[in-house]
Structures are given as structure tokens and as C-alpha cells.
Enzyme design. Structure first.
Site, PDB file in Angstrom:
ATOM      1  N   CYS A  68      -6.185 -63.082 -22.039  1.00  0.00           N
ATOM      2  CA  CYS A  68      -5.379 -63.228 -20.814  1.00  0.00           C
ATOM      3  C   CYS A  68      -4.191 -64.159 -21.019  1.00  0.00           C
ATOM      4  O   CYS A  68      -3.327 -64.266 -20.156  1.00  0.00           O
ATOM      5  CB  CYS A  68      -6.241 -63.729 -19.665  1.00  0.00           C
ATOM      6  SG  CYS A  68      -7.620 -62.644 -19.316  1.00  0.00           S
ATOM      7  N   ILE A 111      -7.832 -56.683 -10.070  1.00  0.00           N
ATOM      8  CA  ILE A 111      -7.416 -55.763 -11.134  1.00  0.00           C
ATOM      9  C   ILE A 111      -6.155 -55.029 -10.675  1.00  0.00           C
ATOM     10  O   ILE A 111      -6.090 -54.539  -9.544  1.00  0.00           O
ATOM     11  CB  ILE A 111      -8.556 -54.760 -11.423  1.00  0.00           C
ATOM     12  CG1 ILE A 111      -9.738 -55.500 -12.072  1.00  0.00           C
ATOM     13  CG2 ILE A 111      -8.075 -53.597 -12.266  1.00  0.00           C
ATOM     14  CD1 ILE A 111     -11.018 -54.679 -12.086  1.00  0.00           C
ATOM     15  N   LYS A 163      -4.306 -65.147  -8.281  1.00  0.00           N
ATOM     16  CA  LYS A 163      -5.119 -64.704  -7.153  1.00  0.00           C
ATOM     17  C   LYS A 163      -4.301 -63.916  -6.137  1.00  0.00           C
ATOM     18  O   LYS A 163      -4.745 -62.874  -5.674  1.00  0.00           O
ATOM     19  CB  LYS A 163      -5.744 -65.921  -6.462  1.00  0.00           C
ATOM     20  CG  LYS A 163      -6.491 -65.593  -5.175  1.00  0.00           C
ATOM     21  CD  LYS A 163      -7.783 -64.855  -5.484  1.00  0.00           C
ATOM     22  CE  LYS A 163      -8.291 -64.060  -4.308  1.00  0.00           C
ATOM     23  NZ  LYS A 163      -7.657 -62.753  -4.163  1.00  0.00           N
ATOM     24  N   HIS A 176      -3.211 -60.236 -11.063  1.00  0.00           N
ATOM     25  CA  HIS A 176      -3.444 -60.680 -12.442  1.00  0.00           C
ATOM     26  C   HIS A 176      -3.513 -59.484 -13.388  1.00  0.00           C
ATOM     27  O   HIS A 176      -4.584 -59.086 -13.817  1.00  0.00           O
ATOM     28  CB  HIS A 176      -4.754 -61.479 -12.469  1.00  0.00           C
ATOM     29  CG  HIS A 176      -5.143 -62.012 -13.811  1.00  0.00           C
ATOM     30  ND1 HIS A 176      -4.243 -62.311 -14.811  1.00  0.00           N
ATOM     31  CD2 HIS A 176      -6.375 -62.328 -14.325  1.00  0.00           C
ATOM     32  CE1 HIS A 176      -4.899 -62.767 -15.875  1.00  0.00           C
ATOM     33  NE2 HIS A 176      -6.190 -62.782 -15.608  1.00  0.00           N
TER      34      HIS A 176
END
Lengths: 136, 364
Positions: free
Chosen positions: B83, B209, B309, B313
Site C-alpha cells: 500500500c 475498496i 477513509k 484507498h
């Protein structure tokens, strides 16, 4: 993800007997096994089998399982502080009706790790359960 | 090392882009950054991406993107650090320009996650964990963070609702960001009623997602007079690693920043990051949030455009979105989300359960 036979054969010591590493030069004990000691950088670590007892350091319950774990969900996972020192991440077994708490004694058992895949063989490995013979 | 500045930024809305492929997303963000910079030259392309092989069936991604964006035959490489791939791509570009090997480097972070169902994406994200000792045991990313959160709550006698200000703040700021995915404000009540993913982590603790792409054009600070927009200096750039497995972790730095874009994939990550970076004392980040100090008017504004958030993301792209947003803040172009008088901003892109962190400090 598919199941790879050589991979799980390679992992049999760690998965069935909780084999990690011990450093010949310092008190370092490691799981999973390592080639080089992260504390003193010594190479040539020896195999060291952990006794399989410990206490629960943290826990969770997985409600959104990844592919390959649907039949088990929801299932409990945890981190266990082994008697010899290291932390290990694992699934928790036999937790139905058990009020999990940080610090509770747990022990290793060998269980099916995931749903059988199309090839049909089953991957076994360590999980930890509340220690038997103790007040739950 | 030469001094390096960001001279162009571009982003597309974070969303479920059913009608666009990974290459479409990347090309659009690149075009926006080049347009913003007003400089045509590009010497090298770094593509920050985590899961193109797993979720788009595409590796050799950088060559594909270079071709699609009309940049052949320049050097092009994909940078993968879970990430943290977006942040790591700027780090690589900074080294390339700072060293003098290249003058103008293009960075694009891109991720396409919504072609698959949740169980497939959950399995793919677990690739950032230890395959043999975490993922093979069904320990998902949310579960790893839940293990951290449960222990934190135990150590510091915290309740789940104490984490609400992070999610509430992210959504409040996302509401001001036209590129954000979740623009609806939420209340503490909404937070507490949200269903568990892996308790004590619920859906509103977690970044969603999605698909997205963001891009940066960087060049030597000495050449920035030619840029259309005010340059933003890369004041510091660093990457550090730790054990891949969470259970093998030991223990991290301090700076005075006007705003901070943390890797808030889960509320617990914001808490641990604020404490690890020295912006809050150990065990005190929840109190800092409860006192309102993380809001746009606070002394440590975080997630100013909604964070992972609220904005969303798209994993390998998130690090670049953070940097685009930090640049907009420092240029004074953040609109209603503007942190007044901001001159120093920090963005931190984290991969795995804290196993790799890439941090940039930008300054005007």
C-alpha cells in the site's frame, strides 16, 4: 491463490511442530524460522522447536473472509505470546462459547487451515485453543 | 543531491470506475499533471501500483502506461511496496532527479480494484502480509489491524467509540473534496452502529475498496521558474522497513508540520502513526482527536481531503493522492479544505501492517 504442494511440504516443520530458530550467539528465539538473527546479525541459526504453550496477546474475529476461508467464517484469529518469548499470529480453535480475553492460557493444536481446493488435498497446520484443564 | 520540487499535480475522482481500465485511469491522471505543470518534457516514468498483476491481470505495467500515455521510449518502471507503492514511486523519482540522472520525472499511482468481488480483493490485499505465516492462516489485513487495535484498547483502556473522531474527521473533510469517494458526513452514532469486518474493526474504521489514479511531475528546483504553478519543494524523503510479519515487530521521529496526511487505512493506523511520528505521546492520540485537534482548524490537521477513509484507498495510488493533496494545501489551492497558512506538510504511505513506510515532507 492456489495450493502449492512443494510450498506446504517445505513448511511442514513450522506448521506441524512449531519449528523456529535459535541464535547460537545470543538468547534470540524466533518464529517463523530465520537464517540471520535480527538482534545480533549472526548467521547460521539452529532449529528450535517451541513447546506450543503461551498466552493470548490479542484476538479478533474475521467476518469478511478471504477466498479459501469462506466455510470457516466467522473464525477467530489471534496473536499468542509463546512461553519462550516470541509472538505468533494464528487462527484460534475451539472458541465457540468461550469468552476470549487477553492473557488467557492457550496451547497449540493441529487443524485444517483452509478450505480444500480443487486439487483435493487439505492443508494442516498449527492453531491455538484455550488451554485444556484450566478454567475457561 | 540536487534540490527537487513538485511542479505539477493531477488526480481523478476516486470511485468505482466500471467503465475504465487501469490504463485509462493512469493516462487521465498523467494528462492532468502535465497540463498543470505546463512543461512537456518527461524523462522517466515511475508507476506506483500494488495489485495490477492480481486484480487487473497485468504486469509490465509501467511500459503499458508509458505507451498509453504517449511517452515511449522513455525509461519506465513499476514501483511496488504494497500500500506504500505510491509514496515509494515518488521516492524513486526523487532519487532519479536528485541524483541528476534525469531532469523531469513523472510519478503516477494507480489501482484498479473493483473488477473483483470482496473475497478476491481481500485475498489480494493479504499479499502484503507474510504469505506463509499470516495470509495462509486466513489472517486478513483488517484482522491484522484488529489485533493491533484490540491490544491498543487493552493497553490504554480505550473504548471503540474513542476511535470515532478519526473516521468522523475523515468524512467531514472528504465532504469538501470533489475527488473523494465518500462525501457524506457521518456521526459518532453511525460509527458505532456500523457492522464488524474483524472486531474491533468495523466498516467505518476501514478505508473502502475503489479505483483511482493520481500523478505528480517533478523536476530540479533550479528549473522551476518555467513551471506554470508555484513549485513545492521536497524537503525530505525517506523509506524504512520492518519485519513483514506483525508478530515479529519491535518498535520509530519528529517534525513540526502544518498538516499531516497519514495512512489511515484503519482508524487504529492513524492512532499508531501519530504516536510513532511523535505528533502525540504514547497512548495519547485518542485524546488529541477527542479534543478536536485533528480537524482543519486544529493544530495537527490530518486527512485534510478525507484521507484514505473518506477520499478512498485505491491502494497503490493512495500515496500519490496524499502528495497531490499536500501540494494543493501548500499552494493554497485546497478550497474549503484549506489549512490556513500551511507551509510544511507531511505525507506518509504505509505498506503491510506497518512493515514499510515512505515519508515525504513538502515545503513552500
Amino acid at each position: 491463490m492456489t495450493v502449492e504442494l512443494p510450498r506446504y511440504h517445505r513448511l511442514r516443520g513450522a506448521y506441524y511442530r512449531l519449528e523456529g530458530s535459535a541464535c547460537p550467539a545470543c538468547p534470540g528465539r524466533y518464529f517463523p524460522p530465520r537464517a540471520v538473527c535480527p538482534a545480533c546479525r549472526t548467521a547460521g541459526l539452529r532449529m528450535f522447536a517451541f513447546c506450543g504453550r503461551g498466552t493470548l496477546y490479542s484476538f479478533s474475529r474475521v467476518l469478511q473472509p478471504p477466498r479459501g476461508f469462506a466455510s470457516m467464517a466467522p473464525y477467530a484469529v489471534g496473536m499468542v505470546r509463546l512461553e519462550e518469548g516470541p509472538l505468533i499470529s494464528c487462527q484460534l480453535a475451539d472458541t465457540d462459547g468461550v469468552d476470549l480475553s487477553i492473557g488467557m492460557p492457550v496451547e497449540m493444536v493441529t487443524r485444517k487451515l483452509r478450505d480444500a481446493e480443487e486439487h483435493g488435498y487439505i492443508v494442516y497446520g498449527y492453531k491455538f485453543r484455550p488451554r485444556l484443564g484450566r478454567a475457561r | 543531491m540536487r534540490d527537487v520540487s513538485i511542479i505539477g499535480v493531477g488526480q481523478i475522482p476516486v470511485a468505482e470506475h466500471w467503465d475504465r481500465s487501469i490504463r485509462d485511469l493512469a493516462v487521465e491522471a498523467i494528462a492532468a499533471a502535465r497540463q498543470d505543470a505546463g512543461i512537456d518534457r518527461v524523462d522517466v516514468l515511475f508507476v506506483g501500483n500494488m495489485l495490477s498483476g492480481e486484480l487487473a491481470g497485468q504486469e509490465n505495467l509501467a511500459t503499458l502506461v508509458a505507451d498509453a500515455a504517449g511517452l515511449l521510449p522513455i525509461e519506465a518502471l513499476k514501483i511496488e511496496a504494497a500500500c506504500a507503492s505510491g509514496g515509494a514511486a515518488l521516492r524513486a523519482a526523487h532519487l532519479a532527479v536528485g541524483s541528476g540522472a534525469h531532469d523531469y520525472a513523472l510519478v503516477v499511482g494507480v489501482e484498479k480494484m473493483t473488477d473483483y468481488l470482496t473475497d478476491g480483493v481481500t485475498a489480494a490485499l493479504a499479499l502484503a502480509a507474510d504469505a506463509d505465516y499470516e495470509a495462509a492462516h486466513g489472517i486478513t489485513f483488517a484482522a491484522l489491524n484488529a489485533l493491533l487495535m484490540r491490544r491498543y484498547m487493552y493497553e490504554h483502556q480505550a473504548r471503540h467509540e474513542d476511535f470515532a473522531p478519526f473516521s468522523v474527521n475523515a468524512h467531514a473533510n472528504a465532504a469538501l473534496n470533489p475527488h473523494a469517494m465518500y462525501r457524506q458526513p457521518i456521526t459518532v452514532d453511525d460509527f458505532e452502529r456500523s457492522p464488524w469486518v474483524a472486531d474491533p474493526i468495523n466498516i467505518l474504521d476501514s478505508a473502502g475498496i475503489c479505483d483511482g489514479a493520481a500523478a505528480l511531475l517533478i523536476g530540479p528546483t533550479s528549473e522551476t521558474r518555467r513551471a506554470r504553478r508555484p513549485p513545492v519543494r521536497i524537503a525530505a524523503s525517506a523509506t524504512a522497513t520492518d519485519t513483514l510479519g506483525l508478530a515479529e515487530r519491535k518498535d520509530p521521529l519528529v517534525w513540526d508540520v502544518d498538516l499531516f496526511e497519514p495512512h489511515d487505512a484503519f482508524t487504529i493506523v492513524s492512532v499508531l502513526t501519530l504516536e510513532a511520528c511523535g505528533l502525540a505521546d504514547r497512548g495519547r492520540a485518542l485524546k488529541l482527536a477527542a479534543e478536536g485537534r485533528i480537524g482543519l482548524e486544529g493544530d495537527i490537521p490530518i486527512c485534510t481531503f478525507g484521507g484514505l477513509k473518506g477520499r478512498g484507498h485505491p491502494v497503490g495510488a493512495s500515496g500519490v493522492y496524499q502528495l497531490v493533496e499536500t501540494v494543493l494545501q501548500l499552494r493554497g489551492e485546497a478550497g474549503p479544505a484549506q489549512v490556513r497558512g500551511a507551509t510544511i506538510g507531511m505525507a506518509q504511505s504505509v505498506g503491510g501492517s506497518g512493515s514499510v513506510a515512505v515519508t515525504h515532507i513538502l515545503q513552500v
